[in-house]
Scaffold this motif. Sequence first.
Motif, PDB file in Angstrom:
ATOM      1  N   ARG A  92      31.209 -14.478 -13.793  1.00  0.00           N
ATOM      2  CA  ARG A  92      32.551 -14.670 -14.329  1.00  0.00           C
ATOM      3  C   ARG A  92      32.460 -14.976 -15.812  1.00  0.00           C
ATOM      4  NH1 ARG A  92      35.278 -18.861 -10.125  1.00  0.00           N
ATOM      5  NH2 ARG A  92      33.697 -20.202 -11.020  1.00  0.00           N
TER       6      ARG A  92
ATOM      7  N   ASP B  58      44.620 -22.010 -16.557  1.00  0.00           N
ATOM      8  CA  ASP B  58      43.995 -21.470 -15.352  1.00  0.00           C
ATOM      9  C   ASP B  58      43.367 -20.109 -15.597  1.00  0.00           C
ATOM     10  OD1 ASP B  58      44.727 -23.673 -13.761  1.00  0.00           O
ATOM     11  OD2 ASP B  58      46.697 -22.801 -13.380  1.00  0.00           O
ATOM     12  N   ARG B  59      42.362 -19.797 -14.803  1.00  0.00           N
ATOM     13  CA  ARG B  59      41.624 -18.538 -14.940  1.00  0.00           C
ATOM     14  C   ARG B  59      42.562 -17.338 -14.829  1.00  0.00           C
ATOM     15  NH1 ARG B  59      37.887 -15.367 -11.345  1.00  0.00           N
ATOM     16  NH2 ARG B  59      38.821 -16.511  -9.651  1.00  0.00           N
ATOM     17  N   ASP B  60      43.605 -17.438 -13.992  1.00  0.00           N
ATOM     18  CA  ASP B  60      44.508 -16.311 -13.803  1.00  0.00           C
ATOM     19  C   ASP B  60      45.705 -16.334 -14.763  1.00  0.00           C
ATOM     20  OD1 ASP B  60      45.629 -18.512 -12.554  1.00  0.00           O
ATOM     21  OD2 ASP B  60      46.136 -17.480 -10.700  1.00  0.00           O
TER      22      ASP B  60
ATOM     23  N   ASP C  78      29.570 -21.668 -16.216  1.00  0.00           N
ATOM     24  CA  ASP C  78      30.111 -21.510 -14.872  1.00  0.00           C
ATOM     25  C   ASP C  78      29.093 -22.064 -13.889  1.00  0.00           C
ATOM     26  OD1 ASP C  78      31.383 -20.792 -12.559  1.00  0.00           O
ATOM     27  OD2 ASP C  78      31.326 -18.648 -12.918  1.00  0.00           O
TER      28      ASP C  78
ATOM     29  N   LEU D  67      37.219 -18.272 -17.536  1.00  0.00           N
ATOM     30  CA  LEU D  67      37.221 -19.711 -17.255  1.00  0.00           C
ATOM     31  C   LEU D  67      37.363 -20.501 -18.555  1.00  0.00           C
ATOM     32  CD1 LEU D  67      34.246 -19.986 -14.727  1.00  0.00           C
ATOM     33  CD2 LEU D  67      36.685 -20.121 -14.204  1.00  0.00           C
ATOM     34  N   CYS D  68      38.088 -21.610 -18.506  1.00  0.00           N
ATOM     35  CA  CYS D  68      38.294 -22.467 -19.690  1.00  0.00           C
ATOM     36  C   CYS D  68      37.171 -23.481 -19.842  1.00  0.00           C
ATOM     37  CB  CYS D  68      39.638 -23.177 -19.600  1.00  0.00           C
ATOM     38  SG  CYS D  68      40.969 -22.115 -20.083  1.00  0.00           S
TER      39      CYS D  68
ATOM     40  N   THR E 259      33.279 -16.749 -19.318  1.00  0.00           N
ATOM     41  CA  THR E 259      33.610 -18.105 -19.749  1.00  0.00           C
ATOM     42  C   THR E 259      33.945 -18.074 -21.238  1.00  0.00           C
ATOM     43  OG1 THR E 259      31.369 -18.680 -20.415  1.00  0.00           O
ATOM     44  CG2 THR E 259      31.937 -19.058 -18.082  1.00  0.00           C
TER      45      THR E 259
ATOM     46  N   ASN F  98      41.338 -13.991 -16.276  1.00  0.00           N
ATOM     47  CA  ASN F  98      40.069 -14.141 -15.544  1.00  0.00           C
ATOM     48  C   ASN F  98      38.934 -14.782 -16.336  1.00  0.00           C
ATOM     49  OD1 ASN F  98      40.245 -13.654 -12.828  1.00  0.00           O
ATOM     50  ND2 ASN F  98      39.945 -11.457 -13.009  1.00  0.00           N
TER      51      ASN F  98
END
Length: 187
Positions: free
Chosen positions: A27, A46-48, A19, A14-15, A29, A12
């Motif tokens: 979220r 990916d976030r997941d 954001d 972010l790359c 980062t 979860n």
Amino acid sequence: MSKVLLFNKPFNVLCQFTDEAQFKNERETLADYIDQPGFYAAGRLDRDSEGLLLLTDDGKLQQQIANPNNKQAKTYLVQVEGAIDKKAIQQLSKGVELKDGLTRPAKARIVNEPRWLWERNPPIRQRKNIPTSWIELTISEGKNRQVRRMTAAVGFPTLRLIRTQIGPWKLADLGLGESLLLDNLTL
């Protein structure tokens, strides 16, 4: 002198360092974990998905790592739904037909759940009557959500995806959310 930062990205996150979406400040980062100015992600995760993400302060090296023409092999541990069989492993090894074409042949094998693996937060969804199994998959291309689409195409949807290696760089003993700075690198 190029520097590469190895980062064990949690689920979860972010790359990217900011954001810009509607969820701004809601979220996590890269900025929540990395305090190294001038570093940028070399590729995506990916976030997941979890695991190894490379960052560098060298734009040319970043392009070399991320460019699909350089065919940096990427290895993943994948927890799939169901008891995966040899037929599915053979399909993954030969290449799988996806909507955007046939994938390159991959290295695939069934493995035991790693003892060193951290708990995921939140945990994966589990169904009492459906087992899960683990595979190690090495690919040499980077189609969008490729590993997830490949396992689904052979009948075993991905539940958890952890990248453990990109080219010569390995996750090794890097703890979840930890990073390691390497100096003086060339590809």
